[in-house]
Design a protein around this motif. Structure first.
Motif, PDB file in Angstrom:
ATOM      1  N   ALA A  37       1.403  -5.902  15.836  1.00  0.00           N
ATOM      2  CA  ALA A  37       1.912  -5.119  14.384  1.00  0.00           C
ATOM      3  C   ALA A  37       1.021  -3.488  14.897  1.00  0.00           C
ATOM      4  O   ALA A  37       1.328  -2.251  14.900  1.00  0.00           O
ATOM      5  CB  ALA A  37       1.577  -5.739  13.322  1.00  0.00           C
ATOM      6  N   GLU A  38      -0.221  -4.563  14.758  1.00  0.00           N
ATOM      7  CA  GLU A  38      -1.356  -3.440  15.291  1.00  0.00           C
ATOM      8  C   GLU A  38      -1.072  -2.110  16.355  1.00  0.00           C
ATOM      9  O   GLU A  38      -1.680  -1.091  16.358  1.00  0.00           O
ATOM     10  CB  GLU A  38      -2.136  -3.511  15.391  1.00  0.00           C
ATOM     11  CG  GLU A  38      -3.024  -4.461  14.245  1.00  0.00           C
ATOM     12  CD  GLU A  38      -4.991  -5.468  14.492  1.00  0.00           C
ATOM     13  OE1 GLU A  38      -4.407  -5.758  15.834  1.00  0.00           O
ATOM     14  OE2 GLU A  38      -4.925  -6.288  13.278  1.00  0.00           O
ATOM     15  N   SER A  41       1.661   0.062  15.646  1.00  0.00           N
ATOM     16  CA  SER A  41       1.057   1.281  14.650  1.00  0.00           C
ATOM     17  C   SER A  41       0.279   2.543  15.357  1.00  0.00           C
ATOM     18  O   SER A  41      -0.425   3.527  14.596  1.00  0.00           O
ATOM     19  CB  SER A  41       0.210   0.316  13.196  1.00  0.00           C
ATOM     20  OG  SER A  41      -0.672   0.445  14.230  1.00  0.00           O
ATOM     21  N   ASN A  66      11.410   4.345  20.410  1.00  0.00           N
ATOM     22  CA  ASN A  66      11.330   3.383  19.292  1.00  0.00           C
ATOM     23  C   ASN A  66      11.815   2.377  19.749  1.00  0.00           C
ATOM     24  O   ASN A  66      12.928   2.329  19.296  1.00  0.00           O
ATOM     25  CB  ASN A  66      10.294   3.862  18.361  1.00  0.00           C
ATOM     26  CG  ASN A  66       9.901   2.623  17.454  1.00  0.00           C
ATOM     27  OD1 ASN A  66       9.576   1.287  17.685  1.00  0.00           O
ATOM     28  ND2 ASN A  66       9.204   3.170  16.322  1.00  0.00           N
ATOM     29  N   ASP A  71      11.379  -1.235  11.911  1.00  0.00           N
ATOM     30  CA  ASP A  71       9.910  -1.644  11.270  1.00  0.00           C
ATOM     31  C   ASP A  71       9.477  -2.818  12.448  1.00  0.00           C
ATOM     32  O   ASP A  71       9.156  -4.189  12.556  1.00  0.00           O
ATOM     33  CB  ASP A  71      10.491  -2.260   9.831  1.00  0.00           C
ATOM     34  CG  ASP A  71       8.932  -3.049   9.107  1.00  0.00           C
ATOM     35  OD1 ASP A  71       7.745  -2.399  10.300  1.00  0.00           O
ATOM     36  OD2 ASP A  71       9.152  -2.970   8.395  1.00  0.00           O
ATOM     37  N   VAL A  73       6.751  -4.267  12.890  1.00  0.00           N
ATOM     38  CA  VAL A  73       5.696  -5.034  11.751  1.00  0.00           C
ATOM     39  C   VAL A  73       6.618  -6.798  11.513  1.00  0.00           C
ATOM     40  O   VAL A  73       6.532  -7.866  12.169  1.00  0.00           O
ATOM     41  CB  VAL A  73       5.971  -4.721  10.240  1.00  0.00           C
ATOM     42  CG1 VAL A  73       4.768  -6.288   9.395  1.00  0.00           C
ATOM     43  CG2 VAL A  73       4.228  -3.673  10.770  1.00  0.00           C
TER      44      VAL A  73
END
Length: 119
Positions: A37-38, A41, A66, A71, A73
């Motif tokens: 997730a990091e 982002s 993308n 999402d 995450v």
């Protein structure tokens, strides 16, 4: 494992508990998914130009499109490997395609018999 590690595990309860904790499924899942997730982002240029990130990961995260819509995450790469659990993740159409491809690729072998009780 060297004798110094054995002694450390035997004589230091905290070290033993840390090893047990860090090798648990839940810890590895949470750690990996948090790192994922990091990365997702971060700005693409920062990923693309970071030599500390392995090339395959840089390519995956810096693609123009993308791949983690909507999402990142919510994407979970680590899960328990339970026999037959694909049914929980695949749609009926995906399952049918997978089974067809499996049958095609393993035709004439005894490989399908290895999982006859779960397929």
């Amino acid at each position: 494992m060297g004798p110094q590690y054995k002694e450390s595990l035997e004589n230091n309860e905290k070290v033993l508990q840390d090893v047990i904790n860090h090798s648990s499924f839940n810890f590895m899942k949470e750690s990996f998914n948090k790192s994922f997730a990091e990365l997702a982002s971060m700005p693409k240029d920062q990923i693309r130009n970071n030599p500390d990130i392995p090339p395959g990961i840089r390519h995956l995260f810096s693609a123009e499109e993308n791949v983690f819509k909507p999402d990142p995450v919510a994407v979970q790469f680590v899960r328990k490997g339970i026999v037959g659990d694909w049914r929980s993740y695949f749609s009926p159409e995906q399952n049918a395609r997978l089974e067809k491809k499996f049958r095609e690729r393993t035709a004439g072998t005894d490989i399908p018999d290895l999982w006859k009780d779960v397929m």
